[in-house]
Design an enzyme around this catalytic site. Structure first.
Site, PDB file in Angstrom:
ATOM      1  N   ARG A  68       0.840  -1.425   0.022  1.00  0.00           N
ATOM      2  CA  ARG A  68       0.140   0.071  -0.282  1.00  0.00           C
ATOM      3  C   ARG A  68       0.850   1.153  -0.076  1.00  0.00           C
ATOM      4  O   ARG A  68       0.529   2.296   0.407  1.00  0.00           O
ATOM      5  CB  ARG A  68      -0.764  -0.025   1.234  1.00  0.00           C
ATOM      6  CG  ARG A  68      -1.808  -0.937   1.373  1.00  0.00           C
ATOM      7  CD  ARG A  68      -2.457  -1.379   2.610  1.00  0.00           C
ATOM      8  NE  ARG A  68      -1.572  -2.015   3.362  1.00  0.00           N
ATOM      9  CZ  ARG A  68      -1.899  -2.640   4.563  1.00  0.00           C
ATOM     10  NH1 ARG A  68      -3.095  -2.381   5.091  1.00  0.00           N
ATOM     11  NH2 ARG A  68      -0.839  -3.318   5.400  1.00  0.00           N
ATOM     12  N   TYR A 165      -4.002 -20.179   7.863  1.00  0.00           N
ATOM     13  CA  TYR A 165      -2.921 -18.918   8.440  1.00  0.00           C
ATOM     14  C   TYR A 165      -2.039 -19.786   9.614  1.00  0.00           C
ATOM     15  O   TYR A 165      -0.859 -19.422   9.603  1.00  0.00           O
ATOM     16  CB  TYR A 165      -3.826 -17.886   9.168  1.00  0.00           C
ATOM     17  CG  TYR A 165      -2.978 -16.865  10.018  1.00  0.00           C
ATOM     18  CD1 TYR A 165      -2.290 -15.975   9.344  1.00  0.00           C
ATOM     19  CD2 TYR A 165      -3.247 -16.670  11.258  1.00  0.00           C
ATOM     20  CE1 TYR A 165      -1.624 -15.015  10.011  1.00  0.00           C
ATOM     21  CE2 TYR A 165      -2.629 -15.648  11.795  1.00  0.00           C
ATOM     22  CZ  TYR A 165      -1.755 -14.975  11.565  1.00  0.00           C
ATOM     23  OH  TYR A 165      -1.066 -13.885  12.036  1.00  0.00           O
TER      24      TYR A 165
HETATM   25  C1  AKB Z   1      -5.401 -12.768  13.762  1.00  0.00           C
HETATM   26  O1  AKB Z   1      -6.528 -12.687  14.577  1.00  0.00           O
HETATM   27  O2  AKB Z   1      -5.560 -13.461  12.808  1.00  0.00           O
HETATM   28  C2  AKB Z   1      -4.111 -12.336  14.325  1.00  0.00           C
HETATM   29  C3  AKB Z   1      -3.151 -13.248  15.138  1.00  0.00           C
HETATM   30  C4  AKB Z   1      -3.725 -13.773  16.463  1.00  0.00           C
HETATM   31  O3  AKB Z   1      -2.279 -13.671  14.685  1.00  0.00           O
HETATM   32  N1  AKB Z   1      -4.143 -11.029  15.015  1.00  0.00           N
END
Ligand code: AKB
Length: 359
Positions: A68, A165
């Site tokens: 960005r 993630y």
């Molecule tokens: C998320 O909520 O994905 C982040 C983390 C806890 O890594 N804030």
């Protein structure tokens, strides 16, 4: 030089019987990276915005990069090694702080993008760091833990995440540790909990509610939370985290018993935070639970055992729930009030844009 830094002179290193040429090269590259420029990816994000400002008071040069904008445009998912290497060489960079990432809920919605940014970006950064003997900091997350993790997670608790993630964060930790073992790279990582901050909004995370709640409390006296009232998660206030990262990236490697540490501060549920806000302001919270985000939060630990970080490099957060709540309300009230004024005067004022983005 950082007050805790006490580098051994080269001759001392050479005279030490156990020092191999490989160890010496590693020690020298670690030593020579001290106080060179720092390059930050994801500099416009929730952590980057405040970390860059802080590091600018500590280092001769901080190169802020982001998709960005920032000082330089850098899309880490494009894996443009040449561009990153050019920035490193031209600016005499000694340390890369690689923050660019797709967060948990957003990653679940677009796993391919998360893998490109999170895994691809880390691969590129580690490879450039190896070629130029850079120190590297890549944040990890409570998301590395999974359903089998105890409620209070230690570094060696099972880390079997069920989110993409979390998988990408485990991959980042393991790849960094591989580069450390195999190539002597000075890789460092922290398992970071939810971050509460007032300057830049998080986006696409499962802990975002803990920031949104303050904006809505101040502007509307009410908030609809996407997690259940009793979902307790570990959190940290941004000032503690920023100081912690700055300390961690400067501490002599010899003080670190591991590459990756837990850092926690306090744990809070939406109901507890709503109550803490209500002690300061008239405020109502209701619950419209997001199935996606609740399912993610349900696999994360309630708190982090961060005793190793406290012992090895003096991690010492000072903001508890009450201090975080009162500070957030004060800072955000001032910022939102000046933004309201800015909106009426100049619709393109940066603070006005921040408020607009948060609505
Ligand atoms: C998320 O909520 O994905 C982040 C983390 C806890 O890594 N804030």
């Amino acid at each position: 030089m950082h007050p805790r830094c006490c580098w051994l002179p080269t001759t001392t290193l050479l005279l030490k019987g156990s020092t191999t040429p490989r160890r010496l090269a590693r020690a020298l590259s670690i030593q020579s990276n001290e106080k060179k420029a720092v390059l930050v990816t994801g500099s416009k994000g929730q952590i980057g915005t405040e970390l860059v400002e802080y590091l600018r008071g500590q280092y001769p040069k901080v190169i802020a990069t982001d998709i960005r904008g920032g000082d330089h445009y850098l899309d880490v998912s494009a894996k443009d090694t040449t561009l990153l290497e050019r920035l490193v060489v031209e600016n005499d960079v000694g340390c890369v702080v690689h923050l660019a990432a797709v967060l948990s809920a957003a990653a679940e919605r677009d796993a391919a993008a998360a893998l490109r940014v999170n895994n691809g970006g880390t691969e590129m950064v580690l490879e450039v760091a190896r070629r130029h003997a850079l120190r590297v900091f890549v944040p990890s997350s409570i998301a590395v833990y999974g359903a089998g993790t105890p409620k209070r997670a230690r570094e060696n608790s099972p880390a079997r995440p069920s989110t993409i993630y979390g998988v990408s964060k485990v991959y980042g930790e393991m790849l960094g540790e591989y580069y450390h073992e195999r190539h002597g790279l000075d890789f460092r990582s922290l398992r970071i909990p939810g971050v509460i901050s007032s300057k830049a909004m998080p986006g696409g995370g499962t802990t975002d509610w803990a920031v949104e709640i303050f904006y809505d409390a101040i502007r509307r006296s009410r908030y609809s939370c996407f997690l259940s009232p009793t979902t307790s998660l570990p959190m940290v206030y941004i000032d503690d985290l920023i100081k912690g990262i700055a300390t961690f990236i400067q501490v002599p490697r010899s003080r670190l018993a591991r590459s990756t540490y837990n850092v926690g501060a306090f744990s809070v549920s939406p109901a507890n935070l709503a109550e803490a806000i209500r002690a300061e302001l008239p405020f109502d919270c209701d619950y419209r639970i997001s199935a996606l985000r609740q399912a993610i939060a349900d696999t994360w630990p309630e708190s982090l055992d961060d005793s190793a970080a406290r012992r090895d490099w003096d991690w010492n957060p000072t903001f508890d729930l009450r201090a975080t709540t009162t500070t957030m309300i004060e800072l955000l009230s001032n910022r939102l009030a000046s933004a309201e004024r800015a909106i009426s005067l100049r619709p393109h004022h940066p603070v006005a844009t921040l408020v607009a983005a948060s609505t």
